[in-house]
Scaffold this motif. Structure first.
Motif: not given
Length: 730
Positions: A216-244
Motif C-alpha cells: 500500500v502506497e502512503q505519504a511519509p510523515d515529515a519526521e520520516l522524510r527528514g531522517a532520510a534526507a541525507e540518504a536521498r541527497d547522496r542518491l540523487i547526486e550519484a544518479v545524476i553523476a553516473e547518468s552523465e
C-alpha cells in the motif's frame, strides 16, 4: 519505479511472448544460502505465477528441478523461471551459489543481459561473489544488489549496504547506494527479529507499507522524510553523476528541485549503462501474503532499468569454418542464431536443451544446423550436423508449458535435439553459424573411476557421453600412462553430483579409485645388459642374444637407439627387432612399472642362429637386456612438475606461499593483478596438488583461483619415492 503498477497475471509465466513484447533476461548471483531461490519464489508469487509460497496450480514448486538437488539441499544447476510484470516478460535465471557449480553460473551469465547480486543481511560477501562482480564489470553487464534475509535475527541493512559499497564500489563507492530504506513497525517477530514491514522510496518520496500483507502506497510523515534526507541527497547526486546528465547536474547544484520522474529516468539510464548499482531490500512475505517485501520494487527496477536484449552487445558469430560474417543483431526477422546454454536429461521427454535466441525466430519442428563448440580437450567433439527441433516450452519447476515460438532475445527449452550439446550453436541449415564460445572454468580436481560390475562397464561409455554432453565443465580423460578413466571436476560436490547422476539417471554405477599421477623412470647411471633368449624343445626353436649399453640423457631428451653392430654379429634384419623389444620394455617400465624415459640404448653385440633366430626372439632378447641393465645400475623415479598461477586476495598471499612451500613448491614470483589481488607463480610437483582445487578454496575462503600447466618430469626425492603411489596396472 516507485509507482504502484499492476502486477503480472496468474498463468502468464508459460505464454509465448508477442514479437514486440518487452523481454528482460536476468541472472541471480550469490553464494550458497544467500536466498536466491527464496527470492525467486517471492518474485513468482508477486507476479501471480505461484498461487501460494512456492507452488503453482499443479502443486509443482518453483525450485523443484532435480531430485538430487533436493537431497543435497542446495541448488546444483541453472534454472529458468519465466515471469511477467507490467506486460514485460522476465526470464529469471537462478544459479547455484556453490563454487563447484561455477559452470552453471557461467551459462547463466551468458544467457542474461543483467545481473542481480543477492547479498544476505546475515552472512556477508564471500570472495567468489567479489570475483564474479569483477567478471561482470569487465564485460559491462548492468548489475543491481538485493539484500535478503532482513527478517532474520541480527540482520542489519545499513551495515550490509556499507559492506556492498566497500566490496563492489571500488574507486567509486557512491555508485553503490540504496534506492529504498526498510521501515520497522510493530513488535519483533517470535524469533526476536525486527519486523520489517515497509519501504521508503528515496527518489519517489513514497512509503510502501506491507504491514497488512499487501503493498500500500502512503505519504511519509515529515519526521520520516527528514531522517532520510541525507540518504536521498547522496542518491540523487550519484544518479545524476553516473547518468552523465550534465545539464541536470547544473540544475541540481543550482538548488532546483528535481521532479521524481526525471530522477527515475536518469536512474534507469545509469543502471542500463552499468555505471550505477542500486541496492534494494527483500524479506519473506508477511503472514502468507501474496507479496514479499521489496518484490514489487525489484520487479519495477528489472522492467524499467535493466536493458532489453537489443540494447546489449551480442557475441561474435562466424561461419563454422571460421569465416567472417556481419555482426548479429537482436532482430526477430534476422538470420537464426541461438545457443544451447544448458543440456539436461528428462526421464519422460528425453534430452532438453535450454536455448538463448540471439537473432531470428525459432519454431517447433524447425530444421536447424548444429555447430560444435571447440571443447575437444574435454571430450566434447566438434560437429556440424543438421537436426530438427521438437517442441518448444517454457519451464516452471518440472512443468513444461508449450510455446508457439521463441523470438530474438528470448530463452526457451527445446526438446529432441539429440546431437546438440551445451555451448553449441543453432542456425539455419542454409546459413550455418558458429557463435563464439563463452569462458568456462577449468576442471582441476581429478577423480579416477572404474565400473562397479561387468554390466556397468558395458553401459559406461554411453552414460559418460551423456554426462559430457550436459556439462561442459567436465573433462573426461583416458590416461594413456596410468590406464585410468579420470573425470576432471570443479570440486568434490561437482564430482559427487556427476557420479550420482550417472547412477540414478543413466543406470551406471562406478567406484572411485585412487588417482595415479603419471610418473616416469630413468636410469641412475650407465649400465650394460645382456639379453639371452634361447629355447629348443623340438621342432623350430628360438635363438637371440644381444648386448646393449645404456646411458642416461638430460631431462626431456626422450629415447635414443643407436646401432653399433660391427661384423654382422646381429643380422641387419633383426636390429629393428631389438629396438622394438627395447621400446616395448620402456613402455612397461623396468622397476616400478612406469614408462622409462631419457636414456640412450646402444646395441653393441649379439649372436644369431641361421634357422632359429626370428623377429620375436630378438624382441624378447632386447627387453631382457634392458631389464638386466636396470638391475645393474638402479632406477630413479621421475615426477611431473606443474607451473601454478594462483590468484588470491592480498590478505591470503602469505598463507598461500606457506602452503606451497609445504608442498615442495618453488615460488617463481608474485605480481599484483588489479586492486587487492595478487598472482603467485610457482612450480610444484603434481603429486602435491592432486587436491589443490579443494585445498585452495578452503585456504582462501573461496577467494582463490589457479591455473596449472605441465612443465617437465624431474627426479623424485628418495624419501618421497619410498612412499610413492602404487604401480599402475598394465
Amino acid at each position: 519505479m516507485g509507482e504502484n503498477r499492476t502486477n503480472g497475471h496468474p498463468g502468464a509465466a508459460g505464454r509465448a511472448p508477442a514479437a514486440d513484447q518487452p523481454i528482460r533476461n536476468v541472472v541471480l548471483v550469490g553464494h550458497s544460502g544467500a536466498g536466491k531461490t527464496t527470492l525467486t519464489e517471492s518474485l513468482a508469487l508477486a507476479t501471480g505465477a505461484l498461487t501460494r509460497a512456492g507452488r503453482v496450480q499443479d502443486g509443482t514448486t518453483v525450485s523443484d528441478y532435480d531430485d538430487i538437488e533436493h537431497r543435497q539441499q542446495r541448488s546444483v544447476q541453472l534454472s529458468l523461471v519465466p515471469l511477467e510484470h507490467s506486460g514485460t516478460r522476465i526470464n529469471l535465471l537462478d544459479t547455484p551459489g556453490y563454487a563447484d557449480f561455477t559452470g552453471e553460473l557461467r551459462a547463466g551469465l551468458r544467457a542474461a543481459d543483467a545481473a542481480l547480486f543477492v547479498v544476505p543481511a546475515t552472512d556477508g560477501i564471500d570472495g567468489a561473489t567479489r570475483m564474479l562482480w569483477e567478471e561482470c564489470a569487465a564485460v559491462g553487464m548492468p548489475r543491481a544488489l538485493v539484500v535478503t534475509k532482513l527478517d532474520a535475527p541480527q540482520a542489519d541493512f545499513a551495515a550490509t549496504v556499507e559492506l556492498c559499497r566497500t566490496a563492489f564500489g571500488g574507486d567509486n563507492p557512491e555508485a553503490v547506494l540504496p534506492l529504498y530504506l526498510p521501515l520497522n513497525h510493530g513488535p519483533a517477530g517470535p524469533d526476536g527479529a525486527p519486523r520489517i514491514s515497509g519501504l521508503l522510496g528515496l527518489l519517489s518520496g513514497s512509503c510502501f507499507d506491507y504491514a497488512d500483507g499487501h503493498r500500500v502506497e502512503q505519504a511519509p510523515d515529515a519526521e520520516l522524510r527528514g531522517a532520510a534526507a541525507e540518504a536521498r541527497d547522496r542518491l540523487i547526486e550519484a544518479v545524476i553523476a553516473e547518468s552523465e546528465d550534465e545539464a541536470l547536474m547544473d540544475r541540481y547544484l543550482a538548488g532546483e528541485e528535481i521532479d521524481s520522474k526525471t530522477l527515475v529516468d536518469d536512474l534507469e539510464r545509469a543502471v542500463a549503462r552499468g555505471a550505477f548499482h542500486p541496492v534494494l531490500a527483500s524479506a519473506l512475505p508477511l503472514d502468507g501474503s501474496r507479496e514479499g517485501l521489496g518484490s514489487v520494487e525489484l520487479l519495477e527496477l528489472v522492467t524499467a532499468a535493466f536493458p532489453a536484449p537489443a540494447e546489449r552487445p551480442l557475441p561474435e558469430a562466424t561461419t563454422p569454418d571460421g569465416g567472417s560474417r556481419p555482426p548479429l543483431s537482436c532482430d526477430a526477422d534476422g538470420p537464426l542464431a541461438a545457443e544451447v546454454v544448458k543440456t539436461s536429461g528428462d526421464p519422460y521427454v528425453g534430452r532438453l536443451s535450454l536455448v538463448r535466441v540471439f537473432s531470428g525466430t525459432l519454431h517447433p519442428d524447425q530444421p536447424v544446423h548444429v555447430s560444435g563448440h571447440g571443447l575437444t580437450d574435454r571430450g566434447h567433439q566438434d560437429h556440424d550436423v543438421d537436426e530438427r527441433v521438437g517442441a518448444l516450452s517454457s519451464p516452471f519447476g518440472r512443468t513444461q508449458r508449450q510455446v508457439a515460438r521463441a523470438v530474438a532475445g528470448d530463452i526457451v527449452c527445446v526438446a529432441k535435439l539429440a546431437r546438440a550439446q551445451t555451448g553449441d550453436t543453432l542456425s539455419a541449415p542454409a546459413e550455418p553459424l558458429l557463435v563464439a564460445a563463452w569462458s568456462m572454468p577449468e576442471p582441476l580436481l581429478p577423480v579416477a573411476v572404474e565400473a562397479h560390475s561387468k554390466t556397468d562397464e558395458d553401459k559406461l561409455s554411453q552414460g559418460l557421453a551423456k554426462l559430457v554432453a550436459e556439462d561442459p565443465a567436465l573433462r573426461l580423460e583416458q590416461n594413456p600412462d596410468t590406464r585410468q578413466l579420470v573425470l576432471w571436476c570443479l570440486g568434490e560436490a561437482h564430482a559427487d553430483l556427476l557420479l550420482e547422476r550417472l547412477r540414478t539417471r543413466y543406470g551406471v554405477q562406478v567406484d572411485p579409485v585412487p588417482y595415479l599421477v603419471p610418473l616416469r623412470e630413468t636410469f641412475a647411471g650407465p649400465a650394460r645388459g645382456r639379453g639371452r633368449h634361447v629355447k629348443q624343445s623340438g621342432g623350430h626353436g628360438q635363438f637371440a642374444i644381444c648386448e646393449i649399453e645404456v646411458e642416461p640423457l638430460p631431462t626431456g631428451a626422450g629415447f635414443e637407439f643407436v646401432d653399433r653392430i660391427v661384423g654382422g654379429s646381429v643380422p641387419r634384419q633383426f636390429i629393428p627387432s631389438v629396438e622394438k623389444g627395447v621400446r616395448a620394455q620402456l613402455a612397461r617400465g623396468v622397476s616400478a612399472g612406469y614408462p622409462v624415459v631419457d636414456i640412450r640404448v646402444s646395441l653393441v653385440d649379439g649372436k644369431a642362429h641361421s634357422v632359429d633366430s626370428s623377429d620375436a626372439a630378438f624382441q624378447t632378447a632386447g627387453a631382457l637386456a634392458l631389464r638386466e641393465a636396470a638391475a645393474e645400475t638402479g632406477v630413479r623415479l621421475l615426477e611431473p612438475v606443474a607451473e601454478l598461477g594462483v590468484l588470491v586476495a592480498d590478505e591470503y598471499v602469505g598463507a598461500v606461499l606457506s602452503d606451497l612451500s609445504g608442498r615442495r613448491g618453488r615460488v617463481q614470483g608474485t605480481e599484483p593483478v588489479g586492486t587487492g589481488r595478487t598472482l603467485v607463480r610457482a612450480e610444484v610437483p603434481e603429486l602435491e596438488i592432486v587436491r589443490y582445487a579443494v585445498d585452495l578454496r578452503s585456504l582462501s575462503h573461496g577467494a582463490g583461483d589457479f591455473t596449472r600447466s605441465y612443465v617437465r618430469h624431474e627426479p623424485m626425492p628418495d624419501a618421497v619415492a619410498a612412499r610413492t603411489a602404487p604401480t599402475p596396472a598394465h
